[in-house]
Design a protein around this motif. Structure first.
Motif, PDB file in Angstrom:
ATOM      1  N   PHE A   2       0.821  -1.209   0.000  1.00 34.20           N
ATOM      2  CA  PHE A   2       0.000   0.000   0.000  1.00 34.20           C
ATOM      3  C   PHE A   2       0.858   1.263   0.000  1.00 34.20           C
ATOM      4  CE2 PHE A   2      -2.224   3.366   2.346  1.00 34.20           C
ATOM      5  CZ  PHE A   2      -3.368   3.487   1.568  1.00 34.20           C
ATOM      6  N   TRP A   3       0.544   2.182  -0.892  1.00 38.12           N
ATOM      7  CA  TRP A   3       1.102   3.518  -1.039  1.00 38.12           C
ATOM      8  C   TRP A   3       2.586   3.536  -1.378  1.00 38.12           C
ATOM      9  CZ3 TRP A   3      -1.207   7.732  -2.296  1.00 38.12           C
ATOM     10  CH2 TRP A   3      -0.521   8.946  -2.244  1.00 38.12           C
ATOM     11  N   ARG A   4       3.463   3.079  -0.495  1.00 43.54           N
ATOM     12  CA  ARG A   4       4.899   3.175  -0.771  1.00 43.54           C
ATOM     13  C   ARG A   4       5.294   2.345  -1.985  1.00 43.54           C
ATOM     14  NH1 ARG A   4       8.565   3.362   4.757  1.00 43.54           N
ATOM     15  NH2 ARG A   4       7.687   5.318   5.568  1.00 43.54           N
ATOM     16  N   MET A  19      -5.505   6.868  -8.013  1.00 43.14           N
ATOM     17  CA  MET A  19      -6.314   6.551  -6.842  1.00 43.14           C
ATOM     18  C   MET A  19      -6.822   7.817  -6.156  1.00 43.14           C
ATOM     19  SD  MET A  19      -6.627   3.364  -6.932  1.00 43.14           S
ATOM     20  CE  MET A  19      -7.466   3.139  -5.358  1.00 43.14           C
ATOM     21  N   ILE A  20      -5.943   8.812  -6.000  1.00 41.98           N
ATOM     22  CA  ILE A  20      -6.362  10.065  -5.367  1.00 41.98           C
ATOM     23  C   ILE A  20      -7.356  10.804  -6.259  1.00 41.98           C
ATOM     24  CG2 ILE A  20      -5.596  12.347  -4.626  1.00 41.98           C
ATOM     25  CD1 ILE A  20      -3.056  11.100  -3.618  1.00 41.98           C
ATOM     26  N   GLY A  21      -7.038  10.909  -7.548  1.00 43.92           N
ATOM     27  CA  GLY A  21      -7.933  11.600  -8.465  1.00 43.92           C
ATOM     28  C   GLY A  21      -9.293  10.936  -8.565  1.00 43.92           C
ATOM     29  N   VAL A  42      -7.739  11.101 -15.975  1.00 49.88           N
ATOM     30  CA  VAL A  42      -7.511  11.703 -14.655  1.00 49.88           C
ATOM     31  C   VAL A  42      -6.076  12.192 -14.522  1.00 49.88           C
ATOM     32  CG1 VAL A  42      -7.465  11.243 -12.178  1.00 49.88           C
ATOM     33  CG2 VAL A  42      -9.319  10.309 -13.581  1.00 49.88           C
ATOM     34  N   THR A  43      -5.116  11.398 -14.992  1.00 48.89           N
ATOM     35  CA  THR A  43      -3.712  11.785 -14.851  1.00 48.89           C
ATOM     36  C   THR A  43      -3.387  13.034 -15.666  1.00 48.89           C
ATOM     37  OG1 THR A  43      -3.245  10.126 -16.557  1.00 48.89           O
ATOM     38  CG2 THR A  43      -2.824   9.503 -14.277  1.00 48.89           C
TER      39      THR A  43
END
Length: 441
Positions: free
Chosen positions: A215-217, A227-229, A312-313
Motif C-alpha cells: 500500500f502507497w509506498r 487513486m487520489i484523483g 484523470v492523470t
C-alpha cells in the motif's frame, strides 16, 4: 503486401484503421435480418457499431426492442473488442503477426504501460486478459441474482452477461429500454455495476499495482495519481449530485426516503465520468448538474483502461503544472517525483485538441440542428468522453449530426492515445533560435 504495409506503418495508424474496419464490419452485421426485429438502416447500424466499438453507449435505436439476441450479441462482442483498448491490441496484433516492435514504439509502449522490459509488457497483456475474464464472470454471476427473478433463467442470464461486459468496458449499453431506472434502488445493481466500471476505468496497470505492491509506498506515481484523483472525483460527483438534485422532482426528489435519494445520487455520481448508465432521468437534470456532468465526462477515467475522456492523470498533471507556476517553480513534481517536461507538453496538446474537437462539434450541431444549447453541448461532451449519457437528444440527430457525433466518439476513444505515440517521438532540433519575449495573461 499486407505484411509489408503493417511492418512499415506506425502502430497508431494500423490500429486506427483496424477500428474503422471493425466499425464497418459491425455495421454490416447489424443490418443482417437475424440481428434485428425490423430492418435497420445503414445510418442506424453504423452509429450503433461506432458507439459499441468506442464503448460510448449513445443509441439511436432501442437496443432491447430493435435488436434480437444475435444483434445484442454482436454489440456485446464489439464492446469487448473496443474496450480492451489500443495498447492491448497493439501488443496482441504485433505478437500474433510475429512482427518486432520498433524501438520508438516499443519504448513508448513500455513507458505508457509503466513497464521496464518487453517481458513484463507481455505479462501485463495476459494479466489484462485474466482481469477482464475474472471481473466479467464474477459480475455476471452476481447480477443474475437481480435479473433472473424478474426475467427468468435464460433471459436473466443474458441480461447479466451483457450488463457485466458493458459495465466493465465502460460502455453504458443496456438491454433494458429505460436503462437501469427500474433497478435504481436495487442493492446488487448499485454495488456490482459501479464496481465493474470503476475497476475497468482506473486502468489495468493500477489494478496490477493494487494487487501486487504494498500500500502507497509500493505504488507508482501513476497509481497514486489515479487513486487520489478517482477518489476525489467520486466523492465530489456523488456529493454535488445529491446537493444539486435533492429536491428535483424528476430525479432525486421523486423519492421520499433519504436512503433512496443517496442511493440514486451514488450511482449517477460515479457513472457519469465513464460508464454512462442511468438510474434516473438525465433529461430531467438541472442545467447546473448537467454542466458538472459535462466536466466529469471530459475528465474521464484512467489511461490503459476501458474508459475515454482526457484521463484523470492528464488533469492531475495540468493542476500540478499550474501549482508549480504559481509557486514560481521551474520543475513540475508530485509525490516526491519529477514530471518530465515532455509529459507537461503532451497534456497541453491533448487539452488543446480536446477543446477544439468539442467546440467545433458543438458549433456544427448548433448550425444544423434546432435544439437547446445545453442538450447539444451535453451530447457532444458525452460522445468525446465516450460516456453515453444523453439528455434525450440522440434520437433528434439528423444524418449529418450522427456523422459528427460518430467522428467525435471515434476521436474521443482513439485520438488521444494515437496522438501520444507521435508526441513520444523525440527529434533534436537542428537550429536553435535566440529567446524572445512574449507577453502572456
Amino acid at each position: 503486401m499486407l505484411r509489408r504495409w503493417l511492418a512499415r506503418t506506425p502502430p497508431p495508424a494500423v490500429l486506427a484503421v483496424g477500428y474503422l474496419v471493425l466499425i464497418l464490419l459491425g455495421g454490416v452485421l447489424l443490418m443482417l435480418p437475424p440481428m434485428a426485429r425490423a430492418p435497420v438502416t445503414i445510418s442506424d447500424a453504423l452509429f450503433t457499431a461506432t458507439s459499441a466499438v468506442t464503448v460510448t453507449g449513445l443509441a439511436v435505436v432501442d437496443t432491447e426492442l430493435v435488436f434480437t439476441f444475435w444483434g445484442q450479441l454482436v454489440i456485446a462482442v464489439l464492446i469487448q473488442m473496443g474496450g480492451l483498448g489500443l495498447m492491448t491490441f497493439a501488443v496482441l496484433i504485433w505478437s500474433a503477426l510475429g512482427l518486432p516492435l520498433g524501438i520508438m514504439q516499443g519504448n513508448y509502449l513500455r513507458e505508457d504501460l509503466n513497464q521496464t522490459s518487453y517481458v513484463k509488457l507481455t505479462r501485463l497483456v495476459w494479466t489484462i486478459l485474466r482481469i477482464v475474464l475474472m471481473a466479467e464472470v464474477a459480475g455476471a454471476m452476481l447480477l443474475c441474482l437481480s435479473f433472473m427473478p424478474h426475467h427468468g433463467l435464460g433471459p436473466g442470464l443474458w441480461h447479466a452477461i451483457f450488463h457485466s461486459v458493458s459495465a466493465f468496458n465502460n460502455a453504458g449499453f443496456s438491454t433494458f429500454s429505460p436503462g437501469l431506472t427500474g433497478y435504481a434502488l436495487d442493492p446488487i445493481v448499485n454495488t456490482v455495476i459501479p464496481a465493474l466500471f470503476i475497476a475497468g476505468g482506473i486502468g489495468y496497470v493500477v489494478v496490477a499495482d493494487l494487487f501486487r505492491r504494498p500500500f502507497w509506498r509500493g505504488w507508482s506515481l501513476h497509481t497514486r495519481m489515479m487513486m487520489i484523483g478517482t477518489a476525489v472525483l467520486i466523492v465530489g460527483g456523488v456529493a454535488m449530485t445529491a446537493i444539486l438534485e435533492w429536491n428535483n422532482p424528476r430525479t432525486l426528489g421523486q423519492y421520499d426516503s433519504t436512503t433512496a435519494r443517496l442511493t440514486v445520487a451514488w450511482f449517477q455520481g460515479v457513472t457519469t465520468r465513464t460508464a454512462g448508465f442511468n438510474s434516473t432521468d438525465i433529461a430531467g437534470l438541472h442545467d447546473s448538474t448537467s454542466l458538472m456532468y459535462m466536466i466529469l465526462m471530459v475528465i474521464g477515467a484512467g489511461p490503459t483502461s476501458t474508459a475515454g475522456g482526457l484521463k484523470v492523470t492528464t488533469i492531475f498533471v495540468m493542476l500540478l503544472a499550474t501549482w508549480a507556476f504559481l509557486r514560481r517553480r521551474t520543475e513540475v513534481s508530485g509525490f516526491g517525483r519529477a514530471i518530465p517536461l515532455g509529459d507537461v507538453l503532451k497534456v497541453m496538446a491533448l487539452m488543446s485538441i480536446a477543446s477544439g474537437v468539442i467546440l467545433i462539434a458543438i458549433f456544427l450541431l448548433l448550425l444544423s440542428h434546432d435544439g437547446e444549447f445545453i442538450d447539444i453541448a451535453f451530447e457532444v461532451t458525452s460522445a468525446f468522453g465516450t460516456v453515453g449519457l444523453s439528455r434525450a437528444y440522440t434520437g433528434e440527430l439528423s444524418d449529418f449530426g450522427r456523422a459528427v457525433i460518430m467522428v467525435v466518439m471515434f476521436l474521443g476513444r482513439v485520438g488521444p492515445l494515437t496522438l501520444g505515440f507521435f508526441l513520444a517521438t523525440r527529434m533534436m532540433p537542428r537550429v536553435r533560435y535566440p529567446a524572445g519575449q512574449v507577453h502572456l495573461g
